[in-house]
Design a protein around this motif. Structure first.
Motif: not given
Length: 245
Positions: A7-33
């Motif tokens: 995540t990063k914050e800039n000018n009031g925008v909160f950016t969330i970057i999915l960053n598990r590219f070796e698994k094509k950003n498949a979402l697991n429990t920890l990521m959901y949490q």
């Protein structure tokens, strides 16, 4: 902690970057949490006016991490359902930048966004019935409202892959661009929204959504009940089990 979500914050925008590219950003429990935590943080932070969520120019999300998903289902603790409820109750604009695979929740979460920018290499798919499951994240209502019952049935029951241009036609995406332009365009839109009077933006968003809000909450509850039931059926377990045999 992992760095599967940045995540990063800039000018009031909160950016969330999915960053598990070796698994094509498949979402697991920890990521959901972590997603739940990040959305709650953004909701309660008065300095944040907008969320931007993206992967990279090649991949958004391949959906649920099936191995993790099976383990979660065994324990009856699907963190995805918690994330969906937080997503539905979120009070600020959400912008998504989508490239490459957008499968399952990778597509249905877009239905909760206020604007979606899609790269022309984006591929969307809702493989619910192929996995022995049913629609989730309010998609049985949100997608049907966008494209009608027959086409919604086609996408959610037949599970056909559809393109960025089709997503634009269906009203899921606001515009289509090249992968190289995706983040630049999305960040520009997020910054523009963030620079507007925040009370006016949030009030407008609330008014736009108010007619469907109560109904959507009930749909999500109903979907969650059926999804939890189906994921524990022998048929669904057999289908999911084939991926690891």
């Amino acid at each position: 902690m992992t760095d599967f979500i940045i995540t990063k914050e800039n000018n009031g925008v909160f950016t969330i970057i999915l960053n598990r590219f070796e698994k094509k950003n498949a979402l697991n429990t920890l990521m959901y949490q972590q997603l739940c935590q990040h959305f709650e943080y953004a909701k309660n932070n008065k300095q944040i006016n907008c969320i931007l969520i993206h992967g990279n120019e090649k991949c958004f999300s391949a959906g649920n991490d099936l191995q993790d998903f099976i383990e979660s289902a065994k324990n009856d603790s699907l963190a995805a359902l918690d994330f969906v409820k937080i997503l539905n109750e979120f009070n600020k604009p959400i912008i998504a930048a989508v490239a490459g695979a957008a499968v399952g929740i990778g597509t249905t979460l877009l239905l909760h966004c206020d604007m979606v920018i899609a790269a022309d290499n984006a591929k969307f798919k809702l493989p619910f019935t192929q996995l022995g499951l049913c629609p989730e994240a309010g998609s049985s209502f949100l997608l049907t409202r966008l494209i009608g019952q027959n086409r919604a049935f086609e996408l959610m029951v037949l599970g056909n892959t559809f393109s960025a241009e089709q997503a634009l036609e269906y009203g899921i995406a606001n515009q289509v661009c090249s992968p190289d332009e995706l983040l630049f365009i999305s960040e520009k839109i997020a910054n523009t929204i963030s620079s507007l009077p925040s009370d006016a933006v949030m009030t407008s968003r609330k008014l736009i959504r108010q007619a469907s809000q109560h109904h959507l909450s009930q749909v999500i509850e109903n979907e969650g009940n059926d999804f939890s039931r189906l994921v524990n059926t022998p048929e669904c377990k057999a289908i999911l089990g084939k991926f690891f045999n």
